[in-house]
Design an enzyme around this catalytic site. Sequence first.
Site, PDB file in Angstrom:
ATOM      1  N   GLU A 121       0.847  -1.210   0.000  1.00 39.76           N
ATOM      2  CA  GLU A 121       0.000   0.000   0.000  1.00 39.76           C
ATOM      3  C   GLU A 121       0.877   1.253   0.000  1.00 39.76           C
ATOM      4  O   GLU A 121       1.692   1.442   0.906  1.00 39.76           O
ATOM      5  CB  GLU A 121      -0.908  -0.003   1.236  1.00 39.76           C
ATOM      6  CG  GLU A 121      -1.878   1.167   1.266  1.00 39.76           C
ATOM      7  CD  GLU A 121      -2.854   1.086   2.452  1.00 39.76           C
ATOM      8  OE1 GLU A 121      -3.153  -0.019   2.912  1.00 39.76           O
ATOM      9  OE2 GLU A 121      -3.299   2.164   2.894  1.00 39.76           O
ATOM     10  N   LYS A 298      -7.321  -0.308  11.771  1.00 38.45           N
ATOM     11  CA  LYS A 298      -6.728  -0.747  10.501  1.00 38.45           C
ATOM     12  C   LYS A 298      -5.509   0.119  10.182  1.00 38.45           C
ATOM     13  O   LYS A 298      -4.472  -0.375   9.722  1.00 38.45           O
ATOM     14  CB  LYS A 298      -7.777  -0.664   9.379  1.00 38.45           C
ATOM     15  CG  LYS A 298      -7.347  -1.346   8.089  1.00 38.45           C
ATOM     16  CD  LYS A 298      -6.505  -0.468   7.177  1.00 38.45           C
ATOM     17  CE  LYS A 298      -6.146  -1.199   5.886  1.00 38.45           C
ATOM     18  NZ  LYS A 298      -5.260  -0.416   5.016  1.00 38.45           N
ATOM     19  N   ASP A 314       4.245 -13.854  12.492  1.00 37.67           N
ATOM     20  CA  ASP A 314       2.933 -14.410  12.149  1.00 37.67           C
ATOM     21  C   ASP A 314       1.908 -13.269  12.251  1.00 37.67           C
ATOM     22  O   ASP A 314       1.290 -13.054  13.300  1.00 37.67           O
ATOM     23  CB  ASP A 314       2.598 -15.559  13.118  1.00 37.67           C
ATOM     24  CG  ASP A 314       1.290 -16.237  12.755  1.00 37.67           C
ATOM     25  OD1 ASP A 314       0.488 -15.656  12.001  1.00 37.67           O
ATOM     26  OD2 ASP A 314       1.063 -17.358  13.251  1.00 37.67           O
ATOM     27  N   HIS A 415      -2.536  10.249  -0.868  1.00 40.58           N
ATOM     28  CA  HIS A 415      -2.606   8.976  -1.567  1.00 40.58           C
ATOM     29  C   HIS A 415      -2.392   9.186  -3.062  1.00 40.58           C
ATOM     30  O   HIS A 415      -1.641   8.462  -3.703  1.00 40.58           O
ATOM     31  CB  HIS A 415      -3.994   8.346  -1.373  1.00 40.58           C
ATOM     32  CG  HIS A 415      -3.994   7.251  -0.357  1.00 40.58           C
ATOM     33  ND1 HIS A 415      -3.299   6.089  -0.516  1.00 40.58           N
ATOM     34  CD2 HIS A 415      -4.621   7.149   0.831  1.00 40.58           C
ATOM     35  CE1 HIS A 415      -3.490   5.321   0.547  1.00 40.58           C
ATOM     36  NE2 HIS A 415      -4.285   5.951   1.378  1.00 40.58           N
TER      37      HIS A 415
HETATM   38  C1  MEV Z   1      -5.858   3.411   5.199  1.00 42.33           C
HETATM   39  O1  MEV Z   1      -5.027   2.317   4.874  1.00 42.33           O
HETATM   40  C2  MEV Z   1      -5.891   3.626   6.696  1.00 42.33           C
HETATM   41  C3  MEV Z   1      -6.831   4.730   7.172  1.00 42.33           C
HETATM   42  O2  MEV Z   1      -8.158   4.453   6.745  1.00 42.33           O
HETATM   43  C4  MEV Z   1      -6.757   4.730   8.682  1.00 42.33           C
HETATM   44  C5  MEV Z   1      -7.754   5.648   9.354  1.00 42.33           C
HETATM   45  O3  MEV Z   1      -8.826   5.942   8.794  1.00 42.33           O
HETATM   46  O4  MEV Z   1      -7.468   6.046  10.500  1.00 42.33           O
HETATM   47  C6  MEV Z   1      -6.461   6.061   6.600  1.00 42.33           C
END
Ligand code: MEV
Length: 437
Positions: A121, A298, A314, A415
């Site tokens: 990513e 995430k 792992d 991004h």
């Molecule tokens: C993207 O890989 C991760 C985000 O969605 C985390 C977040 O929203 O805090 C940008």
Amino acid sequence: MSAALAAPSVSAAPAPAPTATATPAVTIAAAPASLGAAPEQVAPTSRIAGFYRLSVDERRANLASLLSVEARAVLARAGLPVEVADRMSENVVGCHGLPLSLALNFLVNGRETLVPMAIEEPSVVAAASRAALLARAGGGFRGEADPPIMTAQVQLDDVADPVGAAARVEAARAEILALGDRAIPSMVARGGGCRDVETRVIDADSGLVVVHIHVDVREAMGANVVDAVAEATAPLLAGLADGEIGLRILTNLPLRRLARASVEIPVAALGGPAVAAGVVRASRFAEADPMRAVTHNKGIMNGVDAAAVALGQDWRALEAGAHAYAARDGVYRPLATWRVAESAGGALLCGRIEMPLAVGTVGGATQVHPGVRLAFEIMRWPRAGELAVVMAAAGLASNLAALQALAGEGIQRGHMRLHRRRCEPGDETSGGGDGRR
Ligand code: MEV
């Protein structure tokens, strides 16, 4: 929410911040069990000016002084030899590649740390590096890891008297621990072994009882060790409980093996009170709403997993444990939280993360995968507890970068900049960035 995740208080003024351009000289300690003998005196800081502007060859040359001859060869070869791959898995037909990058600027418990990351990513590495640079203004990350205790679960069914069974297991504690230790002699020889026994009555009506055996696994991730203990002790436990043996396996929620990291960044260094307030608002959103907390976490796992993959950990186990821990009190919550606190030196943005991190420096891919061993050499062979703290710091940095972007210009612009850079490699305006301006 545990006390550790509560709003942080400011205990003391932050450690003196390294200046933005300082590149302190550090002598790299001799590398045990490295791919080869590493040079003794090397470039030494995780801040490497203009790293992102260099070609891959130039970056490798920059790194060369850190690495042994063998590690440099692994880096140049860029990939896993298929013969090694064939020994690692089944039905192998080739190797699957991922970019291996370095997150820069990490100062963790005072130690300069390059964080290897393997991830597809775009922006994760640049974002973590940028946040780690901000963290330096507050003296970097601080953290600690619990002792490496992993937990075996032995399922016992049809236990007619669960309370009596629990008492009998408790009375036989010493015998159970000794039996478990006999199943893992090399771990006991390394200073690890069985430490504690605990009985949980899961369902008294059906007679479902689970016995936990807590095992010190030293430098290992520990799954095999713990599974061996579960299998070796199950017959004794079934006899004591007068029940039927069910599963004998570790839990991937190692509640006694948590890692914590924190950071206190002067609000002025962050870009002012509005930026800090935006991060805190984002944190409160995640604290109040599980739907948001999942995405917040995430973003944390972006940094944790990228390091885990590079270092042969792992990551499925780490993911499972992280999310279960986030939901441990029945509501899914953020693993990291942010608050502003006043200190004598001015306002600070304070962030904390706490999560289970069962990582190892021996066994598995660390033994056989040359790229993983290279990544360990780049990190100067941390102990398992140190590695856990660095990975927690990488998660906290990734979280800060995401929240700062989301609360500011939004995530899309950054991004898209990196996406353009991928499509147009010569486009210097795209500036992926390693935190250097
Ligand atoms: C993207 O890989 C991760 C985000 O969605 C985390 C977040 O929203 O805090 C940008």
